[in-house]
Design a protein around this motif. Sequence first.
Motif, PDB file in Angstrom:
ATOM      1  N   TYR A  71       0.820  -1.217   0.000  1.00  0.00           N
ATOM      2  CA  TYR A  71       0.000   0.000   0.000  1.00  0.00           C
ATOM      3  C   TYR A  71       0.854   1.268   0.000  1.00  0.00           C
ATOM      4  CZ  TYR A  71      -3.888  -3.097   1.355  1.00  0.00           C
ATOM      5  OH  TYR A  71      -4.839  -4.080   1.402  1.00  0.00           O
ATOM      6  N   GLY A  72       2.014   1.227   0.637  1.00  0.00           N
ATOM      7  CA  GLY A  72       2.896   2.400   0.641  1.00  0.00           C
ATOM      8  C   GLY A  72       3.424   2.711  -0.749  1.00  0.00           C
TER       9      GLY A  72
ATOM     10  N   LEU B  85      -4.520   2.281   3.639  1.00  0.00           N
ATOM     11  CA  LEU B  85      -3.390   2.580   4.530  1.00  0.00           C
ATOM     12  C   LEU B  85      -3.818   2.568   5.996  1.00  0.00           C
ATOM     13  CD1 LEU B  85      -1.697   5.402   2.453  1.00  0.00           C
ATOM     14  CD2 LEU B  85      -0.693   3.166   2.994  1.00  0.00           C
TER      15      LEU B  85
ATOM     16  N   ILE C 243      -7.062   4.653  -1.371  1.00  0.00           N
ATOM     17  CA  ILE C 243      -5.746   4.417  -0.768  1.00  0.00           C
ATOM     18  C   ILE C 243      -5.681   4.830   0.697  1.00  0.00           C
ATOM     19  CG2 ILE C 243      -4.656   6.577  -1.533  1.00  0.00           C
ATOM     20  CD1 ILE C 243      -3.041   3.046  -1.406  1.00  0.00           C
ATOM     21  N   ASP C 244      -6.342   5.912   1.072  1.00  0.00           N
ATOM     22  CA  ASP C 244      -6.291   6.319   2.482  1.00  0.00           C
ATOM     23  C   ASP C 244      -6.924   5.261   3.385  1.00  0.00           C
ATOM     24  OD1 ASP C 244      -4.942   8.684   1.985  1.00  0.00           O
ATOM     25  OD2 ASP C 244      -6.777   9.878   1.866  1.00  0.00           O
TER      26      ASP C 244
ATOM     27  N   SER D 140       0.606   4.143  -2.783  1.00  0.00           N
ATOM     28  CA  SER D 140       0.343   5.539  -2.448  1.00  0.00           C
ATOM     29  C   SER D 140       1.334   6.482  -3.129  1.00  0.00           C
ATOM     30  CB  SER D 140       0.387   5.720  -0.930  1.00  0.00           C
ATOM     31  OG  SER D 140       0.139   7.053  -0.581  1.00  0.00           O
TER      32      SER D 140
ATOM     33  N   ILE E 153       0.615   6.537  -6.958  1.00  0.00           N
ATOM     34  CA  ILE E 153      -0.574   7.349  -7.245  1.00  0.00           C
ATOM     35  C   ILE E 153      -0.213   8.824  -7.199  1.00  0.00           C
ATOM     36  CG2 ILE E 153      -2.815   8.089  -6.328  1.00  0.00           C
ATOM     37  CD1 ILE E 153      -3.217   5.137  -5.437  1.00  0.00           C
ATOM     38  N   GLY E 154       0.576   9.197  -6.198  1.00  0.00           N
ATOM     39  CA  GLY E 154       1.005  10.590  -6.056  1.00  0.00           C
ATOM     40  C   GLY E 154       1.822  11.088  -7.238  1.00  0.00           C
TER      41      GLY E 154
ATOM     42  N   TYR F 125      -5.687   0.518  -7.117  1.00  0.00           N
ATOM     43  CA  TYR F 125      -5.538   1.514  -6.063  1.00  0.00           C
ATOM     44  C   TYR F 125      -5.868   2.870  -6.676  1.00  0.00           C
ATOM     45  CZ  TYR F 125      -2.489  -2.019  -3.822  1.00  0.00           C
ATOM     46  OH  TYR F 125      -1.958  -3.158  -3.260  1.00  0.00           O
ATOM     47  N   THR F 126      -6.611   3.682  -5.966  1.00  0.00           N
ATOM     48  CA  THR F 126      -7.000   4.994  -6.471  1.00  0.00           C
ATOM     49  C   THR F 126      -6.879   6.025  -5.359  1.00  0.00           C
ATOM     50  OG1 THR F 126      -9.325   4.778  -5.824  1.00  0.00           O
ATOM     51  CG2 THR F 126      -8.704   3.919  -8.019  1.00  0.00           C
ATOM     52  N   PRO F 127      -6.925   7.310  -5.715  1.00  0.00           N
ATOM     53  CA  PRO F 127      -6.960   8.327  -4.657  1.00  0.00           C
ATOM     54  C   PRO F 127      -8.179   8.159  -3.742  1.00  0.00           C
ATOM     55  CG  PRO F 127      -6.410   9.333  -6.755  1.00  0.00           C
ATOM     56  CD  PRO F 127      -6.802   7.903  -7.044  1.00  0.00           C
TER      57      PRO F 127
END
Length: 149
Positions: free
Chosen positions: A73-74, A103, A99-100, A77, A80-81, A94-96
């Motif tokens: 997941y890290g 995490l 992802i939160d 993230s 994605i960024g 994984y999407t914006p």
Amino acid sequence: MKILVDADACPVKDIIVQQAALRGIEVWMVCDTAHRIEDGYSRVLVVDQGADTADVKIANVTCAGDIVVTQDYGVASMAIGKGARVLHQNGMEYTPQNIDRLLFERFLGKKSRRAGMRTHNAKKRTRQDDQAFLRALVRVLEGEQTQCE
């Protein structure tokens, strides 16, 4: 565009290479020195063994428009960024938007394990998992693609 694979424990490397080769897309397999990858197609980036060395390498070479395949997941993230599309080996993207939550769930699981609680074990991989990944990869590959500069 390229496909970057967190390759140390990735069970879908063959699917990735097959689909990328059909489309002439570059694949970079990132692994540490404990692993050996020779598929005849991919560029293999070997990093030193150590916590997060492959993760850092993936984060450093990812560009907008790339596709990253990871179960971390890290890494997801960070990718994605940077504007990459990111897939889990089970086909989840994984999407914006997710992802939160992922995490946070990872954090809660680690906290529970440190407190001595047991968490569920990962289920055995199935043919359906491979098919779900293939469908997700094809969907992303056939979508709009941007070039890394």
